[in-house]
Scaffold this motif. Structure first.
Motif, mmCIF file in Angstrom:
data_model
loop_
_atom_site.group_PDB
_atom_site.id
_atom_site.type_symbol
_atom_site.label_atom_id
_atom_site.label_comp_id
_atom_site.label_asym_id
_atom_site.label_seq_id
_atom_site.Cartn_x
_atom_site.Cartn_y
_atom_site.Cartn_z
ATOM 1 N N GLU A 127 16.540 2.734 -3.429
ATOM 2 C CA GLU A 127 17.175 3.119 -4.685
ATOM 3 C C GLU A 127 16.038 3.401 -5.661
ATOM 4 O OE1 GLU A 127 18.519 -0.711 -4.709
ATOM 5 O OE2 GLU A 127 19.546 -0.256 -2.847
ATOM 6 N N ILE A 128 16.155 4.493 -6.392
ATOM 7 C CA ILE A 128 15.081 4.882 -7.306
ATOM 8 C C ILE A 128 15.587 4.885 -8.742
ATOM 9 C CG2 ILE A 128 15.542 7.335 -7.017
ATOM 10 C CD1 ILE A 128 12.453 7.728 -7.248
ATOM 11 N N SER A 129 14.729 4.440 -9.621
ATOM 12 C CA SER A 129 15.019 4.467 -11.052
ATOM 13 C C SER A 129 13.789 5.036 -11.742
ATOM 14 C CB SER A 129 15.306 3.055 -11.559
ATOM 15 O OG SER A 129 15.368 3.052 -12.966
ATOM 16 N N VAL A 130 13.991 6.106 -12.502
ATOM 17 C CA VAL A 130 12.893 6.751 -13.224
ATOM 18 C C VAL A 130 13.310 6.893 -14.681
ATOM 19 C CG1 VAL A 130 11.487 8.845 -13.432
ATOM 20 C CG2 VAL A 130 12.139 8.004 -11.175
ATOM 21 N N SER A 131 12.379 6.582 -15.568
ATOM 22 C CA SER A 131 12.662 6.756 -16.993
ATOM 23 C C SER A 131 11.400 7.197 -17.721
ATOM 24 C CB SER A 131 13.211 5.461 -17.607
ATOM 25 O OG SER A 131 12.272 4.424 -17.476
ATOM 26 N N LEU A 132 11.616 7.909 -18.802
ATOM 27 C CA LEU A 132 10.548 8.238 -19.743
ATOM 28 C C LEU A 132 10.772 7.339 -20.944
ATOM 29 C CD1 LEU A 132 10.266 12.124 -19.590
ATOM 30 C CD2 LEU A 132 8.571 10.460 -18.890
ATOM 31 N N MET A 137 13.689 12.996 3.057
ATOM 32 C CA MET A 137 13.053 11.708 3.321
ATOM 33 C C MET A 137 11.898 11.460 2.352
ATOM 34 S SD MET A 137 14.350 10.039 5.990
ATOM 35 C CE MET A 137 13.013 9.135 6.717
ATOM 36 N N GLY A 138 12.050 10.452 1.505
ATOM 37 C CA GLY A 138 10.976 10.060 0.611
ATOM 38 C C GLY A 138 10.692 11.028 -0.528
ATOM 39 N N ARG A 139 11.593 11.986 -0.775
ATOM 40 C CA ARG A 139 11.393 12.948 -1.861
ATOM 41 C C ARG A 139 12.588 12.907 -2.805
ATOM 42 N NH1 ARG A 139 10.997 17.725 1.538
ATOM 43 N NH2 ARG A 139 12.049 18.649 -0.238
ATOM 44 N N PHE A 140 12.281 12.966 -4.104
ATOM 45 C CA PHE A 140 13.313 12.885 -5.129
ATOM 46 C C PHE A 140 13.004 13.897 -6.224
ATOM 47 C CE2 PHE A 140 12.579 8.780 -3.214
ATOM 48 C CZ PHE A 140 13.838 8.366 -2.852
ATOM 49 N N ARG A 141 14.079 14.350 -6.911
ATOM 50 C CA ARG A 141 13.903 15.302 -8.008
ATOM 51 C C ARG A 141 14.921 14.997 -9.103
ATOM 52 N NH1 ARG A 141 13.489 21.285 -6.383
ATOM 53 N NH2 ARG A 141 11.336 20.632 -6.232
ATOM 54 N N ALA A 165 7.484 9.547 -1.947
ATOM 55 C CA ALA A 165 7.167 8.139 -1.686
ATOM 56 C C ALA A 165 6.789 7.980 -0.218
ATOM 57 C CB ALA A 165 8.373 7.273 -2.031
ATOM 58 N N ARG A 166 5.583 7.406 0.008
ATOM 59 C CA ARG A 166 5.079 7.219 1.383
ATOM 60 C C ARG A 166 4.562 5.794 1.543
ATOM 61 N NH1 ARG A 166 4.965 11.536 4.506
ATOM 62 N NH2 ARG A 166 5.348 13.533 3.535
ATOM 63 N N ASP A 167 4.647 5.313 2.777
ATOM 64 C CA ASP A 167 4.178 3.953 3.058
ATOM 65 C C ASP A 167 2.699 3.958 3.423
ATOM 66 O OD1 ASP A 167 4.040 4.862 5.679
ATOM 67 O OD2 ASP A 167 5.720 3.654 6.389
ATOM 68 N N ALA A 168 2.194 2.822 3.881
ATOM 69 C CA ALA A 168 0.772 2.677 4.194
ATOM 70 C C ALA A 168 0.352 3.582 5.353
ATOM 71 C CB ALA A 168 0.453 1.224 4.527
ATOM 72 N N ALA A 169 1.276 3.913 6.259
ATOM 73 C CA ALA A 169 0.975 4.797 7.394
ATOM 74 C C ALA A 169 1.230 6.257 7.049
ATOM 75 C CB ALA A 169 1.806 4.382 8.600
ATOM 76 N N ASN A 170 1.444 6.571 5.785
ATOM 77 C CA ASN A 170 1.704 7.920 5.281
ATOM 78 C C ASN A 170 3.028 8.497 5.781
ATOM 79 O OD1 ASN A 170 0.975 9.935 3.499
ATOM 80 N ND2 ASN A 170 -0.017 11.166 5.073
ATOM 81 N N LEU A 171 3.981 7.625 6.111
ATOM 82 C CA LEU A 171 5.318 8.054 6.511
ATOM 83 C C LEU A 171 6.236 8.002 5.298
ATOM 84 C CD1 LEU A 171 5.581 6.066 9.854
ATOM 85 C CD2 LEU A 171 5.086 8.507 9.577
ATOM 86 N N PRO A 172 7.205 8.939 5.200
ATOM 87 C CA PRO A 172 8.107 8.934 4.046
ATOM 88 C C PRO A 172 8.956 7.661 4.030
ATOM 89 C CG PRO A 172 8.500 10.853 5.451
ATOM 90 C CD PRO A 172 7.468 10.032 6.120
ATOM 91 N N LEU A 173 9.145 7.116 2.845
ATOM 92 C CA LEU A 173 9.978 5.934 2.671
ATOM 93 C C LEU A 173 11.443 6.356 2.586
ATOM 94 C CD1 LEU A 173 7.819 4.097 0.001
ATOM 95 C CD2 LEU A 173 8.163 3.395 2.367
ATOM 96 N N HIS A 205 0.822 -1.226 0.000
ATOM 97 C CA HIS A 205 0.000 0.000 0.000
ATOM 98 C C HIS A 205 0.851 1.269 0.000
ATOM 99 C CE1 HIS A 205 -3.574 -2.405 0.558
ATOM 100 N NE2 HIS A 205 -2.989 -3.029 1.570
ATOM 101 N N TRP A 206 1.943 1.258 -0.741
ATOM 102 C CA TRP A 206 2.769 2.446 -0.881
ATOM 103 C C TRP A 206 2.100 3.409 -1.834
ATOM 104 C CZ3 TRP A 206 8.488 0.521 -1.666
ATOM 105 C CH2 TRP A 206 8.926 -0.081 -0.480
ATOM 106 N N ARG A 207 2.321 4.713 -1.593
ATOM 107 C CA ARG A 207 1.801 5.750 -2.486
ATOM 108 C C ARG A 207 2.974 6.565 -3.017
ATOM 109 N NH1 ARG A 207 -1.371 7.209 1.819
ATOM 110 N NH2 ARG A 207 -0.558 9.306 1.645
ATOM 111 N N ILE A 208 3.042 6.641 -4.323
ATOM 112 C CA ILE A 208 4.085 7.426 -4.989
ATOM 113 C C ILE A 208 3.379 8.523 -5.772
ATOM 114 C CG2 ILE A 208 6.055 7.370 -6.553
ATOM 115 C CD1 ILE A 208 6.292 5.498 -4.082
#
Length: 174
Positions: free
Chosen positions: A113-118, A137-141, A101-109, A80-83
Motif C-alpha cells: 500500500e502506498i501513501s504519497v503526500s506533498l 509491478m513496483g511502479r506507481f503514478r 520501488a525495488r528490493d535489495a535484489a533489484n526486483l520490483p516490490l 535496502h529498498w530503493r525508491i
C-alpha cells in the motif's frame, strides 16, 4: 534694528525658543506608548492568525513516538529498498509523480500500500495527499496540484497496515 535687550534663547539670531511644558512632555510620552501598543497589537494579530505550527499535547507521547520512529528507521535500513521518484511540474498544470520501488535484489516490490503526500514545510494547512495508482509491478503514478515553492515529498510503503518504508525529501516546484 538691534534690540537693547539681551537674547536668552541661546540661538543668537534674535528668535525666542519654544518653552517645553509639562503638557508637551506628557503628550509625547502618551503618543510614544500609544504607537508601541498599536504596533504590538498588529504583530500579535498577525502572529495568531497566521500560525499553522506544531502543537504537542503530550511530550511523553511524543517521546514514545520518536522511539518507535527510530526503531522503524533502523528496520527500514536493513531492507535496502530503493525508491526512485520523478516529478514533472509545469506552471499552471498538475504535477505528475512517478515512483518505482525495488528490493535489495533489484526486483520490483509488490503487494504494497502506498501513501504519497506533498507537505508544506511551514504550514500544514497547505499539505496535499497524492492519489497514486499502480502502473505495474513496483511502479506507481499520481498527480497533484500544489502551488510553486518548496515542499516535502513524503513516501510511505506499508503491507498489512504495517509501515515498512518512509522517505521524506525536500523538492522545489517552479
Amino acid at each position: 534694528m538691534m534690540s537693547n535687550f539681551p537674547d536668552h534663547s541661546g540661538r543668537g539670531d534674535g528668535h525666542r525658543s519654544r518653552e517645553l511644558t509639562g503638557r508637551t512632555v506628557l503628550f509625547c510620552l502618551v503618543a510614544f506608548f500609544a504607537v508601541v501598543a498599536a504596533v504590538n497589537a498588529v504583530m500579535v494579530s498577525a502572529a495568531v492568525t497566521s500560525f499553522g505550527g506544531v502543537e504537542t499535547a503530550s511530550s511523553y507521547q511524543a517521546g514514545l513516538t520518536f522511539a518507535r520512529e527510530e526503531a522503524a528507521a533502523e528496520a527500514q535500513q536493513t531492507r535496502h529498498w530503493r525508491i526512485n521518484a520523478a516529478l514533472r511540474h509545469k506552471a499552471g498544470e498538475p504535477t505528475q509523480i512517478d515512483l518505482s520501488a525495488r528490493d535489495a535484489a533489484n526486483l520490483p516490490l509488490s503487494g504494497l500500500e502506498i501513501s504519497v503526500s506533498l507537505t508544506h514545510p511551514t504550514d500544514r494547512r497547505l499539505d496535499r495527499l497524492v492519489a497514486m495508482q499502480a502502473e505495474g509491478m513496483g511502479r506507481f503514478r499520481g498527480t497533484v496540484t500544489p502551488a510553486s515553492g518548496q515542499w516535502d515529498l513524503v513516501i510511505e510503503l506499508a503491507r498489512g497496515g504495517e509501515r515498512l518504508f518512509r522517505s521524506k525529501e525536500r523538492v522545489v516546484l517552479r
